[in-house]
Motif scaffolding. Sequence first.
Motif, short mmCIF file in Angstrom:
data_model
loop_
_atom_site.label_atom_id
_atom_site.label_comp_id
_atom_site.label_asym_id
_atom_site.label_seq_id
_atom_site.Cartn_x
_atom_site.Cartn_y
_atom_site.Cartn_z
N GLY A 4 36.01 0.99 -47.78
CA GLY A 4 34.62 1.35 -47.55
C GLY A 4 34.36 1.51 -46.08
O GLY A 4 34.14 2.61 -45.60
N GLU A 5 34.47 0.43 -45.31
CA GLU A 5 34.27 0.52 -43.87
C GLU A 5 35.42 -0.12 -43.14
O GLU A 5 35.87 -1.19 -43.54
N ALA A 6 35.87 0.53 -42.10
CA ALA A 6 36.92 -0.09 -41.28
C ALA A 6 36.99 0.65 -39.95
O ALA A 6 36.85 1.87 -39.91
N ARG A 7 37.19 -0.08 -38.89
CA ARG A 7 37.38 0.51 -37.56
C ARG A 7 38.75 1.19 -37.54
O ARG A 7 39.74 0.62 -38.01
N VAL A 8 38.79 2.43 -37.01
CA VAL A 8 40.03 3.21 -37.05
C VAL A 8 40.38 3.70 -35.65
O VAL A 8 39.54 4.28 -34.96
N LEU A 9 41.63 3.50 -35.25
CA LEU A 9 42.16 3.98 -33.97
C LEU A 9 43.36 4.87 -34.27
O LEU A 9 44.28 4.44 -34.98
N LEU A 10 43.34 6.10 -33.74
CA LEU A 10 44.42 7.04 -34.06
C LEU A 10 45.01 7.64 -32.78
O LEU A 10 44.26 7.99 -31.85
N GLY A 11 46.31 7.78 -32.77
CA GLY A 11 46.99 8.38 -31.61
C GLY A 11 47.77 9.61 -32.02
O GLY A 11 48.40 9.64 -33.09
N PHE A 12 47.71 10.65 -31.17
CA PHE A 12 48.42 11.90 -31.43
C PHE A 12 49.10 12.37 -30.15
O PHE A 12 48.70 11.97 -29.06
N ARG A 13 50.07 13.28 -30.33
CA ARG A 13 50.78 13.84 -29.19
C ARG A 13 49.84 14.66 -28.30
O ARG A 13 49.82 14.53 -27.10
N ASP A 14 49.06 15.55 -28.95
CA ASP A 14 48.31 16.55 -28.18
C ASP A 14 47.18 17.12 -29.04
O ASP A 14 46.96 16.68 -30.18
#
Length: 268
Positions: A140-150
Amino acid sequence: MTDRVQAPFGARAARVTAAERHGAYTVLRCADPDGPRPAAGQFYMLRAAERWGGGADERPYLPRAFSVLRAAADTDELHFLIEDVGPGTARLCELGPGDGLMLVGPLGIGFAPPREGRRPLLAGGGVGIAPLAIWQDQLGEARVLLGFRDAAHAPGAELLSGAAVATDDGSVGHHGLVTELLAAELDEDPAAEVYACGPPPMLEAVRALCAEREVPAQLALESGMACGYGACFGCVVATTDGYIRLCVDGPVIDAARLPTALTPGAGH
Ligand SMILES: Cc1cc2nc3c(=O)[nH]c(=O)nc-3n(C[C@H](O)[C@H](O)[C@H](O)COP(=O)(O)OP(=O)(O)OC[C@H]3O[C@@H](n4cnc5c(N)ncnc54)[C@H](O)[C@@H]3O)c2cc1C
Ligand code: FES
């Protein structure tokens, strides 16, 4: 522990319903009326029903493993996120509506709910964002951190809601690693349970920084998988309590059981 949703025996035919581009990624949707709904963190072995094994040196021969990206409870659709890195993923990225997809799954053991008093904190790198999308849907709810190349890969962040983004080249969001965002979050509020999936060096950094702070973490690992259901022993990884087959005892493993998240055979 989380429940294991048991796969029906053998491979079954599904029909592709859509293929969408999100930057460098393809989201492949298929109708799977004969399969059970998967748990978040489980995976499927996929192959195209046609022209599989017809590439150079007859590759790919074996099916390939993919986390389930999304599986809405009110439909029979499954979504997969695919990055074209070789012959199998290239063939799957060619598929369009009406094409046949052979699948085995859902396989493995997925994420368990956060321990009492801990907020879920999701950290994904690259195509490793896939199992976090279905987990965010279910939580339902959650803090999300995402990393990508570019910037070509950052559109993957559209698949989750409200994500903070980091890119290696600084073209989108924070200029740096997603683990830097994670460390800052945990320093501010360590009462979290971390759920992570991404390349092995990222997962090893997550494991180490959670261990330092005594924060529990569940890591969705990868290793080379030939069968996906325990028969070939190709996916073995070392834990503090012995070797396990990642396809049946994982792919989600409690970080405290891992001396390292740098699994052999997981090359990208
Ligand atoms: C449980 C699990 C879930 C996965 N989920 C996804 C997903 O959601 N989306 C996605 O795009 N990919 C996912 N993968 C990785 C995917 O299975 C591989 O990228 C795919 O098998 C590559 O096949 P190929 O024929 O295209 O390339 P290959 O020529 O077989 O491989 C291309 C490159 O990828 C490396 N590689 C191959 N298989 C793996 C693997 N299992 N782990 C790490 N590196 C590998 C090879 O060493 C090579 O460098 C997952 C893997 C596992 C084990
Ligand atoms: S992939 Fe065959 S035993 Fe795990």
